[in-house]
Design an enzyme around this catalytic site. Structure first.
Site, short mmCIF file in Angstrom:
data_model
loop_
_atom_site.label_atom_id
_atom_site.label_comp_id
_atom_site.label_asym_id
_atom_site.label_seq_id
_atom_site.Cartn_x
_atom_site.Cartn_y
_atom_site.Cartn_z
N LYS A 1 0.87 -1.18 0.00
CA LYS A 1 0.00 0.00 0.00
C LYS A 1 0.90 1.22 0.00
O LYS A 1 1.97 1.17 0.60
CB LYS A 1 -0.92 -0.01 1.22
CG LYS A 1 -1.88 -1.19 1.28
CD LYS A 1 -3.01 -1.09 0.29
CE LYS A 1 -3.86 -2.36 0.28
NZ LYS A 1 -5.03 -2.29 -0.57
N LYS B 1 1.58 -9.76 -3.23
CA LYS B 1 0.44 -9.69 -4.16
C LYS B 1 0.33 -8.28 -4.72
O LYS B 1 0.45 -7.32 -3.96
CB LYS B 1 -0.84 -10.06 -3.40
CG LYS B 1 -2.13 -9.83 -4.16
CD LYS B 1 -3.33 -10.06 -3.23
CE LYS B 1 -4.57 -9.34 -3.66
NZ LYS B 1 -4.47 -7.88 -3.83
N ASP C 1 -1.88 -5.15 -6.22
CA ASP C 1 -3.26 -4.73 -5.97
C ASP C 1 -4.07 -4.83 -7.26
O ASP C 1 -3.51 -4.94 -8.35
CB ASP C 1 -3.30 -3.33 -5.35
CG ASP C 1 -4.24 -3.32 -4.16
OD1 ASP C 1 -5.32 -3.95 -4.26
OD2 ASP C 1 -3.90 -2.72 -3.12
N GLU C 2 -5.39 -4.81 -7.11
CA GLU C 2 -6.25 -5.10 -8.27
C GLU C 2 -6.12 -4.04 -9.37
O GLU C 2 -6.37 -4.34 -10.54
CB GLU C 2 -7.72 -5.26 -7.82
CG GLU C 2 -8.42 -4.02 -7.30
CD GLU C 2 -8.05 -3.66 -5.87
OE1 GLU C 2 -7.38 -4.47 -5.22
OE2 GLU C 2 -8.43 -2.56 -5.42
N HIS D 1 -8.68 -12.28 -8.13
CA HIS D 1 -9.22 -11.14 -7.36
C HIS D 1 -10.62 -10.87 -7.90
O HIS D 1 -10.85 -10.98 -9.10
CB HIS D 1 -8.31 -9.92 -7.54
CG HIS D 1 -8.58 -8.85 -6.52
ND1 HIS D 1 -9.71 -8.09 -6.54
CD2 HIS D 1 -7.87 -8.46 -5.44
CE1 HIS D 1 -9.69 -7.24 -5.51
NE2 HIS D 1 -8.58 -7.45 -4.82
N LYS E 1 -13.02 -5.24 6.53
CA LYS E 1 -13.55 -3.90 6.24
C LYS E 1 -14.66 -3.91 5.18
O LYS E 1 -15.29 -2.88 4.94
CB LYS E 1 -12.41 -3.00 5.76
CG LYS E 1 -11.87 -3.35 4.37
CD LYS E 1 -10.72 -2.45 3.91
CE LYS E 1 -10.28 -2.82 2.50
NZ LYS E 1 -9.09 -2.13 2.04
C1 CAP Z 1 -7.03 -5.72 0.80
C2 CAP Z 1 -7.24 -5.45 -0.64
C3 CAP Z 1 -8.24 -6.30 -1.44
C4 CAP Z 1 -9.57 -6.56 -0.81
C5 CAP Z 1 -10.64 -6.97 -1.78
C6 CAP Z 1 -7.68 -4.01 -0.73
O1 CAP Z 1 -6.22 -4.72 1.39
O2 CAP Z 1 -6.05 -5.57 -1.34
O3 CAP Z 1 -8.41 -5.65 -2.68
O4 CAP Z 1 -9.36 -7.55 0.14
O5 CAP Z 1 -11.77 -7.45 -1.15
O6 CAP Z 1 -7.16 -3.30 -1.58
O7 CAP Z 1 -8.59 -3.63 -0.03
P1 CAP Z 1 -6.18 -4.49 3.00
P2 CAP Z 1 -12.18 -8.99 -1.10
O8 CAP Z 1 -5.60 -5.73 3.58
O9 CAP Z 1 -5.28 -3.29 3.17
O10 CAP Z 1 -7.57 -4.22 3.45
O11 CAP Z 1 -11.00 -9.77 -0.60
O12 CAP Z 1 -13.34 -9.00 -0.16
O13 CAP Z 1 -12.54 -9.34 -2.49
MG MG Z 2 -6.84 -4.57 -3.21
#
Ligand code: CAP
Ligand code: MG
Length: 415
Positions: A151, A177, A179-180, A269, A310
């Site tokens: 992050k 990993k 991020d998306e 993802h 969250k």
């Molecule tokens: C988690 C995460 C994922 C979410 C997606 C984010 O980061 O990388 O994209 O988990 O949701 O960017 O929020 P944090 P899900 O650990 O900083 O929250 O897994 O429910 O599909």
């Molecule tokens: Mg993410």
């Protein structure tokens, strides 16, 4: 068949054949429509019907679906096997989750669940590794594998990204990993990130003696994803990551085919899933999206945190059970718990979801007061403690990184 009417799609005495796909819908009829009428139209529009009685000459293959059960708002429809093109998820979805989602005959409609028959299901490959990645790629034994996403999501340079990966791997995590929404932008190009991160990965492996890997996000148009998958394999990585909802299932199927040749696992993802599944009375449930992901062949899939994190979650535990369940010998899928997790939540998470999962934390690693390496160590310690049956507070007494994390976040769920 010519002259077919809506009521021809309703037969409440019908028993589906074993080869038929059975879909369960939540249906709320439009104000001027009764339930039987609306439910027949669901079967009609999703198979071979239209609004008019047809005057087509000659014999036509009858591919009508049948609404065979209505209980309250729950409607079950059986679809004949011949309606579907084997091995084409886009075609299946254009039937069972296509036009019906916008029909004026229904106020709301949600595809809740599917009972997948053998002929259609086994026309798809399913996962190549599934939860076997925990021990085929890593030597994780009984513990969950762990991952972290740097992050901020976007904006880190390639050097910064790879360095964070190194800190996280050396700190004790298995996976870095992407991020998306990090793919191939100017501030952190895909090819450079892949090469530099894997060089750091090799260093971390040498230092720790543990296998480490990288979920590199190849999300793009299909041809570009295939090229990126080739690069990933050439450079000796074990995984690709794909945003499976935004790329679409046809693209996922093409990636799955290439990953078979390359021996790569697929991390899925689910960004944008909530556009389909967040309103509980409309759209397509996460349960069905997870079924589709398994059948198309992803190895790891985000399924939420069983309400600990969250983000809104739909029945994480039930979905995970489906992902592990027997499906004509098809491999299972490793569920990924992610979204607002931190070390203080791990014991409860494992209590709810078990150990056959991947635990992913971004903010819960890089937000550690002593930085990424300490955050990674704290997350790994929380996993090791829980698997060993030791309460986190007790384990923290001689594991300072975990102690600092617990002091900061406790066992609270973030928002
Ligand atoms: C988690 C995460 C994922 C979410 C997606 C984010 O980061 O990388 O994209 O988990 O949701 O960017 O929020 P944090 P899900 O650990 O900083 O929250 O897994 O429910 O599909
Ligand atoms: Mg993410």
């Amino acid at each position: 068949m010519p002259g077919i009417k809506y009521e021809d799609f309703l037969d409440l005495g019908y028993t589906p054949a074993e080869s038929e796909l059975v879909c369960t819908f939540h249906v709320e009829p439009a104000a001027d429509m009764d339930m039987e009428d609306a439910a027949s139209r669901v079967a009609s529009e999703s198979s071979n019907g239209t609004w008019a009685e047809l005057q087509v000459e000659g014999s036509i293959t009858d591919l009508s679906a049948t609404t065979f059960s209505i209980e309250g708002n729950e409607v079950k429809v059986a679809y004949p096997d011949a309606l579907f093109e084997d091995g084409s998820m886009p075609q299946v979805l254009s039937c069972i989750a296509g036009n019906i989602m916008g029909m004026k005959a229904v106020e709301r409609i949600r595809l809740l669940d599917c009972d997948w028959p053998e002929p259609l299901t086994t026309s798809f490959p399913g996962p190549q590794f599934g939860s076997g990645v925990r021990n085929e790629i890593f030597d994780a034994g009984d513990r969950p594998i762990t991952a972290t996403v740097p992050k901020p999501k976007v904006g880190l340079s390639t050097d910064q990204h790879a360095q964070i990966g190194y800190e996280a791997w050396v700190g004790g995590l298995d996976l870095l990993k992407d991020d998306e929404n990090l793919t191939d932008q100017d501030f952190n190009p895909f090819a450079d990130r892949l090469t530099q991160s894997l060089a750091m990965r090799d260093d971390a492996q040498d230092e720790t003696g543990e296998t480490k890997s990288y979920l590199v996000n190849i999300t793009a148009d299909t041809n570009t994803m295939l090229e990126r998958a080739d690069m990933v394999a050439e450079q000796g990585c074990e995984y690709v990551m794909v945003d499976v909802v935004t790329t679409g299932w046809g693209a996922v199927q093409s990636v799955r085919e290439r990953c078979e040749e390359l021996g790569l696992a697929i991390h899925a993802h689910r960004a944008m899933h909530a556009a389909f599944d967040r309103i509980p009375t409309h759209g397509v449930s996460m349960r069905v999206l997870a079924q589709i992901a398994r059948i198309c062949g992803v190895d790891q899939l985000h399924t939420g945190t069983a309400d600990l994190g969250k983000l809104e979650n739909e029945d994480t535990v039930g979905i995970n059970e489906w992902l592990y369940s027997d499906l004509y010998g098809m491999n299972d899928v490793l569920p990924v718990a992610s979204g607002g997790l931190h070390p203080g939540l791990v014991a409860e998470l494992i209590d709810r979801e078990g150990t056959n999962i991947c635990i992913q934390a971004g903010g819960g690693v890089h937000g550690h007061p002593d930085g990424t390496r300490a955050g990674a160590a704290a997350l790994r310690q929380s996993v090791d403690a829980t698997v060993a049956g030791i309460p986190l507070e007790e384990y923290a007494e001689d594991h300072p990184e975990l102690k600092v994390a617990l002091d900061k976040w406790g066992t609270e769920t973030p928002r």
